[in-house]
Scaffold this motif. Structure first.
Motif, PDB file in Angstrom:
ATOM      1  N   VAL A   1       1.774 -45.084 102.548  1.00  0.00           N
ATOM      2  CA  VAL A   1       0.520 -44.760 103.417  1.00  0.00           C
ATOM      3  C   VAL A   1      -0.879 -45.975 103.003  1.00  0.00           C
ATOM      4  CG1 VAL A   1      -2.010 -43.371 104.041  1.00  0.00           C
ATOM      5  CG2 VAL A   1       0.589 -42.199 104.622  1.00  0.00           C
ATOM      6  N   ALA A   2      -0.564 -45.546 101.628  1.00  0.00           N
ATOM      7  CA  ALA A   2      -1.587 -46.348 100.579  1.00  0.00           C
ATOM      8  C   ALA A   2      -0.939 -47.783 101.002  1.00  0.00           C
ATOM      9  CB  ALA A   2      -0.748 -46.126  99.386  1.00  0.00           C
ATOM     10  N   LEU A   3      -0.036 -47.857 101.344  1.00  0.00           N
ATOM     11  CA  LEU A   3       0.635 -49.818 101.358  1.00  0.00           C
ATOM     12  C   LEU A   3      -0.194 -49.615 102.515  1.00  0.00           C
ATOM     13  CD1 LEU A   3       3.993 -49.664  99.465  1.00  0.00           C
ATOM     14  CD2 LEU A   3       2.206 -50.717  98.472  1.00  0.00           C
ATOM     15  N   SER A   4      -0.292 -48.535 103.576  1.00  0.00           N
ATOM     16  CA  SER A   4      -0.683 -49.404 104.878  1.00  0.00           C
ATOM     17  C   SER A   4      -2.696 -49.713 105.561  1.00  0.00           C
ATOM     18  CB  SER A   4      -0.134 -48.594 105.851  1.00  0.00           C
ATOM     19  OG  SER A   4       1.083 -47.856 106.119  1.00  0.00           O
ATOM     20  N   ALA A   5      -2.476 -48.481 104.208  1.00  0.00           N
ATOM     21  CA  ALA A   5      -3.841 -48.710 104.211  1.00  0.00           C
ATOM     22  C   ALA A   5      -4.210 -50.089 103.370  1.00  0.00           C
ATOM     23  CB  ALA A   5      -4.974 -48.042 103.377  1.00  0.00           C
ATOM     24  N   GLU A   6      -3.737 -50.328 102.195  1.00  0.00           N
ATOM     25  CA  GLU A   6      -4.383 -52.167 101.332  1.00  0.00           C
ATOM     26  C   GLU A   6      -3.906 -53.229 102.349  1.00  0.00           C
ATOM     27  OE1 GLU A   6      -4.874 -54.500  99.008  1.00  0.00           O
ATOM     28  OE2 GLU A   6      -5.371 -52.435  98.143  1.00  0.00           O
ATOM     29  N   ARG A   7      -2.477 -52.915 103.095  1.00  0.00           N
ATOM     30  CA  ARG A   7      -2.293 -54.073 103.993  1.00  0.00           C
ATOM     31  C   ARG A   7      -3.389 -54.242 104.906  1.00  0.00           C
ATOM     32  NH1 ARG A   7       2.040 -52.052 108.826  1.00  0.00           N
ATOM     33  NH2 ARG A   7      -0.506 -50.897 109.417  1.00  0.00           N
ATOM     34  N   ASP A   8      -3.746 -53.042 105.435  1.00  0.00           N
ATOM     35  CA  ASP A   8      -4.706 -53.142 106.769  1.00  0.00           C
ATOM     36  C   ASP A   8      -5.907 -53.887 105.898  1.00  0.00           C
ATOM     37  OD1 ASP A   8      -3.326 -52.000 108.535  1.00  0.00           O
ATOM     38  OD2 ASP A   8      -4.369 -50.117 108.433  1.00  0.00           O
ATOM     39  N   ARG A   9      -6.188 -53.169 104.749  1.00  0.00           N
ATOM     40  CA  ARG A   9      -7.471 -54.494 103.724  1.00  0.00           C
ATOM     41  C   ARG A   9      -7.428 -55.934 103.801  1.00  0.00           C
ATOM     42  NH1 ARG A   9      -7.389 -49.196 100.847  1.00  0.00           N
ATOM     43  NH2 ARG A   9      -6.209 -49.917  99.321  1.00  0.00           N
ATOM     44  N   SER A  10      -5.674 -55.821 103.512  1.00  0.00           N
ATOM     45  CA  SER A  10      -5.797 -57.507 102.909  1.00  0.00           C
ATOM     46  C   SER A  10      -5.863 -58.111 104.146  1.00  0.00           C
ATOM     47  CB  SER A  10      -3.786 -57.287 102.681  1.00  0.00           C
ATOM     48  OG  SER A  10      -3.870 -56.517 101.516  1.00  0.00           O
ATOM     49  N   GLN A  11      -5.722 -57.341 105.396  1.00  0.00           N
ATOM     50  CA  GLN A  11      -5.498 -58.461 106.198  1.00  0.00           C
ATOM     51  C   GLN A  11      -6.773 -58.832 107.313  1.00  0.00           C
ATOM     52  OE1 GLN A  11      -2.912 -55.590 109.206  1.00  0.00           O
ATOM     53  NE2 GLN A  11      -0.953 -56.946 109.023  1.00  0.00           N
ATOM     54  N   LEU A  12      -7.465 -57.272 106.885  1.00  0.00           N
ATOM     55  CA  LEU A  12      -9.030 -58.019 107.181  1.00  0.00           C
ATOM     56  C   LEU A  12      -9.696 -58.850 106.635  1.00  0.00           C
ATOM     57  CD1 LEU A  12     -10.702 -53.969 107.343  1.00  0.00           C
ATOM     58  CD2 LEU A  12     -10.000 -55.705 109.567  1.00  0.00           C
ATOM     59  N   ALA A  13      -9.414 -58.562 104.818  1.00  0.00           N
ATOM     60  CA  ALA A  13     -10.175 -59.686 104.461  1.00  0.00           C
ATOM     61  C   ALA A  13      -9.541 -60.579 104.889  1.00  0.00           C
ATOM     62  CB  ALA A  13      -9.726 -59.786 102.827  1.00  0.00           C
ATOM     63  N   LEU A  14      -7.825 -61.532 105.054  1.00  0.00           N
ATOM     64  CA  LEU A  14      -7.443 -62.257 105.451  1.00  0.00           C
ATOM     65  C   LEU A  14      -8.575 -63.138 106.330  1.00  0.00           C
ATOM     66  CD1 LEU A  14      -5.715 -64.634 105.141  1.00  0.00           C
ATOM     67  CD2 LEU A  14      -4.002 -62.957 106.187  1.00  0.00           C
ATOM     68  N   ARG A  15      -8.151 -62.517 107.571  1.00  0.00           N
ATOM     69  CA  ARG A  15      -9.158 -62.413 108.497  1.00  0.00           C
ATOM     70  C   ARG A  15     -10.581 -63.097 108.389  1.00  0.00           C
ATOM     71  NH1 ARG A  15     -10.320 -57.562 112.883  1.00  0.00           N
ATOM     72  NH2 ARG A  15     -11.940 -57.531 111.040  1.00  0.00           N
TER      73      ARG A  15
END
Length: 243
Positions: A54-68
Protein backbone atom coordinates in the motif's frame (compact mmCIF):
# COMPACT_ATOMS: atom_id res chain seq x y z
CA UNK A 1 -0.57 -70.45 32.63
CA UNK A 2 -1.03 -69.83 28.89
CA UNK A 3 -4.56 -68.68 29.48
CA UNK A 4 -3.43 -66.22 32.10
CA UNK A 5 -0.68 -64.90 29.79
CA UNK A 6 -3.14 -64.57 26.96
CA UNK A 7 -5.50 -62.71 29.24
CA UNK A 8 -2.80 -60.24 30.28
CA UNK A 9 -1.85 -59.66 26.67
CA UNK A 10 -5.45 -59.01 25.79
CA UNK A 11 -5.61 -56.43 28.54
CA UNK A 12 -2.39 -54.63 27.46
CA UNK A 13 -3.28 -54.36 23.79
CA UNK A 14 -6.09 -51.81 24.27
CA UNK A 15 -3.90 -49.80 26.55
CA UNK A 16 -1.16 -49.84 23.98
CA UNK A 17 -3.55 -48.81 21.30
CA UNK A 18 -4.88 -46.04 23.53
CA UNK A 19 -1.38 -44.92 24.35
CA UNK A 20 -0.50 -44.92 20.67
CA UNK A 21 -3.60 -42.96 19.86
CA UNK A 22 -2.83 -40.53 22.65
CA UNK A 23 0.70 -40.16 21.35
CA UNK A 24 -0.59 -39.61 17.85
CA UNK A 25 -3.08 -37.07 19.11
CA UNK A 26 -0.34 -35.31 21.03
CA UNK A 27 1.86 -35.28 17.99
CA UNK A 28 -1.03 -34.06 15.89
CA UNK A 29 -1.83 -31.32 18.42
CA UNK A 30 1.82 -30.31 18.58
CA UNK A 31 2.02 -30.24 14.80
CA UNK A 32 -1.21 -28.28 14.62
CA UNK A 33 0.09 -25.72 17.14
CA UNK A 34 3.24 -25.30 15.14
CA UNK A 35 1.22 -25.05 11.97
CA UNK A 36 -1.05 -22.42 13.55
CA UNK A 37 1.99 -20.46 14.72
CA UNK A 38 3.48 -20.68 11.25
CA UNK A 39 0.20 -19.55 9.73
CA UNK A 40 0.09 -16.62 12.17
CA UNK A 41 3.64 -15.63 11.24
CA UNK A 42 2.80 -15.91 7.58
CA UNK A 43 -0.33 -13.84 8.09
CA UNK A 44 1.73 -11.20 9.91
CA UNK A 45 4.24 -11.20 7.09
CA UNK A 46 1.41 -11.01 4.58
CA UNK A 47 -0.11 -8.07 6.48
CA UNK A 48 3.28 -6.34 6.60
CA UNK A 49 3.76 -7.02 2.91
CA UNK A 50 0.29 -5.65 2.24
CA UNK A 51 1.13 -2.49 4.20
CA UNK A 52 4.39 -2.13 2.30
CA UNK A 53 2.52 -2.71 -0.93
CA UNK A 54 0.00 0.00 0.00
CA UNK A 55 2.83 2.37 0.94
CA UNK A 56 4.68 1.57 -2.27
CA UNK A 57 1.51 2.08 -4.27
CA UNK A 58 0.97 5.47 -2.61
CA UNK A 59 4.61 6.38 -3.25
CA UNK A 60 4.22 5.24 -6.85
CA UNK A 61 1.12 7.41 -7.23
CA UNK A 62 2.96 10.40 -5.76
CA UNK A 63 5.94 9.75 -8.01
CA UNK A 64 3.66 9.51 -11.02
CA UNK A 65 1.98 12.79 -10.06
CA UNK A 66 5.36 14.46 -9.54
CA UNK A 67 6.59 13.05 -12.85
CA UNK A 68 3.48 14.32 -14.60
CA UNK A 69 3.97 17.77 -13.04
CA UNK A 70 7.62 17.77 -14.13
CA UNK A 71 6.67 16.70 -17.63
CA UNK A 72 4.09 19.49 -17.76
CA UNK A 73 6.70 21.94 -16.46
CA UNK A 74 9.20 20.72 -19.05
CA UNK A 75 6.58 21.17 -21.76
CA UNK A 76 5.79 24.67 -20.48
CA UNK A 77 9.51 25.49 -20.33
CA UNK A 78 9.99 24.27 -23.88
CA UNK A 79 7.08 26.44 -25.00
CA UNK A 80 8.58 29.44 -23.17
CA UNK A 81 12.01 28.71 -24.65
CA UNK A 82 10.50 28.60 -28.13
CA UNK A 83 8.72 31.92 -27.48
CA UNK A 84 11.89 33.55 -26.14
CA UNK A 85 13.91 32.27 -29.08
CA UNK A 86 11.31 33.73 -31.42
CA UNK A 87 11.52 37.07 -29.60
CA UNK A 88 15.32 36.89 -29.69
CA UNK A 89 15.27 36.32 -33.44
CA UNK A 90 12.85 39.22 -33.89
CA UNK A 91 15.03 41.48 -31.73
CA UNK A 92 18.13 40.39 -33.63
CA UNK A 93 16.46 41.39 -36.88
CA UNK A 94 15.38 44.70 -35.36
CA UNK A 95 18.93 45.35 -34.12
CA UNK A 96 20.29 44.58 -37.57
CA UNK A 97 17.76 46.94 -39.13
CA UNK A 98 18.58 49.61 -36.54
CA UNK A 99 22.29 49.24 -37.21
CA UNK A 100 21.68 49.69 -40.90
CA UNK A 101 19.49 52.70 -40.18
CA UNK A 102 22.09 53.99 -37.73
CA UNK A 103 24.79 53.73 -40.37
CA UNK A 104 22.59 55.68 -42.76
CA UNK A 105 21.81 58.23 -40.04
CA UNK A 106 25.50 58.59 -39.22
CA UNK A 107 26.26 59.26 -42.86
CA UNK A 108 23.48 61.86 -42.96
CA UNK A 109 24.68 63.36 -39.69
CA UNK A 110 28.22 63.56 -41.04
CA UNK A 111 26.96 65.36 -44.12
CA UNK A 112 24.86 67.67 -41.95
CA UNK A 113 27.84 68.37 -39.69
CA UNK A 114 29.99 69.17 -42.69
CA UNK A 115 27.30 71.45 -44.09
CA UNK A 116 26.83 73.05 -40.67
CA UNK A 117 30.57 73.62 -40.30
CA UNK A 118 30.68 75.17 -43.76
CA UNK A 119 27.72 77.41 -42.92
CA UNK A 120 29.26 78.40 -39.59
CA UNK A 121 32.51 79.31 -41.32
CA UNK A 122 30.58 81.33 -43.85
CA UNK A 123 28.63 83.05 -41.07
CA UNK A 124 31.88 83.84 -39.26
CA UNK A 125 33.33 85.24 -42.45
CA UNK A 126 30.21 87.32 -43.05
CA UNK A 127 30.24 88.54 -39.45
CA UNK A 128 33.91 89.42 -39.75
CA UNK A 129 33.20 91.20 -43.00
CA UNK A 130 30.24 93.01 -41.46
CA UNK A 131 32.34 93.85 -38.43
CA UNK A 132 35.03 95.23 -40.69
CA UNK A 133 32.41 97.20 -42.58
CA UNK A 134 31.02 98.57 -39.33
CA UNK A 135 34.42 99.44 -37.90
CA UNK A 136 35.32 103.07 -37.75
CA UNK A 137 38.86 104.23 -38.54
CA UNK A 138 39.83 107.75 -37.58
CA UNK A 139 43.04 109.74 -37.97
CA UNK A 140 43.77 112.16 -35.14
CA UNK A 141 46.01 115.05 -36.14
CA UNK A 142 48.18 117.14 -33.85
CA UNK A 143 46.88 120.31 -32.21
CA UNK A 144 50.29 121.01 -30.63
CA UNK A 145 52.52 123.66 -32.13
CA UNK A 146 55.48 122.02 -30.39
CA UNK A 147 54.76 118.64 -32.05
CA UNK A 148 53.03 119.25 -35.38
CA UNK A 149 54.00 115.83 -36.71
CA UNK A 150 52.31 113.96 -33.84
CA UNK A 151 49.39 111.81 -34.88
CA UNK A 152 47.21 108.93 -33.71
CA UNK A 153 44.92 106.39 -35.35
CA UNK A 154 41.80 104.90 -33.81
CA UNK A 155 40.08 101.69 -34.93
CA UNK A 156 36.65 101.54 -33.29
CA UNK A 157 34.46 98.37 -33.19
CA UNK A 158 30.89 99.39 -32.28
CA UNK A 159 29.75 95.77 -31.85
CA UNK A 160 32.39 94.98 -29.24
CA UNK A 161 32.31 98.53 -27.86
CA UNK A 162 36.09 98.66 -27.84
CA UNK A 163 38.87 100.08 -29.94
CA UNK A 164 42.61 100.30 -30.50
CA UNK A 165 44.57 103.54 -30.30
CA UNK A 166 48.04 103.89 -31.81
CA UNK A 167 50.24 106.96 -31.47
CA UNK A 168 53.27 108.15 -33.39
CA UNK A 169 55.63 111.05 -32.65
CA UNK A 170 53.55 112.05 -29.63
CA UNK A 171 55.62 113.71 -26.87
CA UNK A 172 56.11 111.58 -23.77
CA UNK A 173 53.93 112.68 -20.87
CA UNK A 174 55.44 113.71 -17.55
CA UNK A 175 55.12 111.51 -14.47
CA UNK A 176 52.37 113.72 -12.99
CA UNK A 177 50.25 113.73 -16.16
CA UNK A 178 48.33 111.26 -18.36
CA UNK A 179 46.89 111.42 -21.83
CA UNK A 180 43.12 110.84 -21.83
CA UNK A 181 41.01 109.64 -24.76
CA UNK A 182 37.50 110.97 -25.41
CA UNK A 183 34.72 109.80 -27.75
CA UNK A 184 32.15 112.25 -29.08
CA UNK A 185 28.63 110.77 -29.28
CA UNK A 186 25.67 113.08 -30.14
CA UNK A 187 23.46 111.48 -27.49
CA UNK A 188 25.77 112.74 -24.71
CA UNK A 189 26.27 116.43 -23.90
CA UNK A 190 29.90 115.86 -22.98
CA UNK A 191 32.56 113.63 -24.60
CA UNK A 192 32.68 110.12 -23.12
CA UNK A 193 35.76 109.12 -21.14
CA UNK A 194 37.63 106.21 -22.78
CA UNK A 195 40.48 105.94 -20.28
CA UNK A 196 43.98 107.28 -19.68
CA UNK A 197 47.30 106.13 -21.10
CA UNK A 198 50.96 107.07 -21.16
CA UNK A 199 53.31 107.61 -24.07
CA UNK A 200 56.94 106.64 -23.53
CA UNK A 201 59.97 108.36 -24.99
CA UNK A 202 59.84 107.79 -28.73
CA UNK A 203 56.20 108.78 -29.04
CA UNK A 204 54.80 105.34 -29.93
CA UNK A 205 52.06 103.65 -27.89
CA UNK A 206 49.32 101.09 -28.44
CA UNK A 207 46.26 101.11 -26.22
CA UNK A 208 43.11 98.97 -26.17
CA UNK A 209 40.30 101.13 -24.80
CA UNK A 210 36.68 100.78 -23.73
CA UNK A 211 34.46 103.82 -23.15
CA UNK A 212 32.92 104.34 -19.72
CA UNK A 213 29.44 104.60 -21.32
CA UNK A 214 27.79 102.80 -24.29
CA UNK A 215 28.50 104.50 -27.60
CA UNK A 216 25.84 104.61 -30.31
CA UNK A 217 27.68 106.77 -32.84
CA UNK A 218 31.32 107.76 -32.56
CA UNK A 219 31.41 111.01 -34.51
CA UNK A 220 34.86 112.11 -33.35
CA UNK A 221 37.80 111.24 -31.12
CA UNK A 222 40.02 113.53 -29.07
CA UNK A 223 43.01 113.24 -26.75
CA UNK A 224 43.68 115.69 -23.95
CA UNK A 225 46.59 116.05 -21.55
CA UNK A 226 45.29 115.78 -17.98
CA UNK A 227 46.58 115.41 -14.46
CA UNK A 228 47.65 111.94 -13.31
CA UNK A 229 44.76 109.46 -13.23
CA UNK A 230 42.51 111.47 -15.53
CA UNK A 231 39.40 113.56 -14.98
CA UNK A 232 35.64 112.93 -15.49
CA UNK A 233 35.41 115.97 -17.78
CA UNK A 234 38.16 117.31 -20.02
CA UNK A 235 40.12 120.10 -18.35
CA UNK A 236 43.50 120.11 -20.08
CA UNK A 237 44.38 121.08 -23.63
CA UNK A 238 43.24 118.97 -26.58
CA UNK A 239 46.47 117.69 -28.16
CA UNK A 240 45.04 115.44 -30.91
CA UNK A 241 41.61 115.20 -32.52
CA UNK A 242 39.97 113.73 -35.58
CA UNK A 243 36.92 112.08 -37.14
Amino acid sequence: SRARGHSQTSILIPWGIAAGLALCCGLLLLGRSRHVATIAQLEQRAAASENQLVALSAERDRSQLALRDKLEQISANQTEIARLESERDALTRQISDLKQNDDAVQVKNKLLVEKTDALEKKVVQLEQQRSLNDMRVALLSSKMQSAPRALATVVWDPDKQEGILRTADVPANSSDQDYQLWLVDPKYQQPVDAGVFSVPTGGTAKVVFRPKAPISTANAFAISLERKGGVPKAEGPIVLAGK
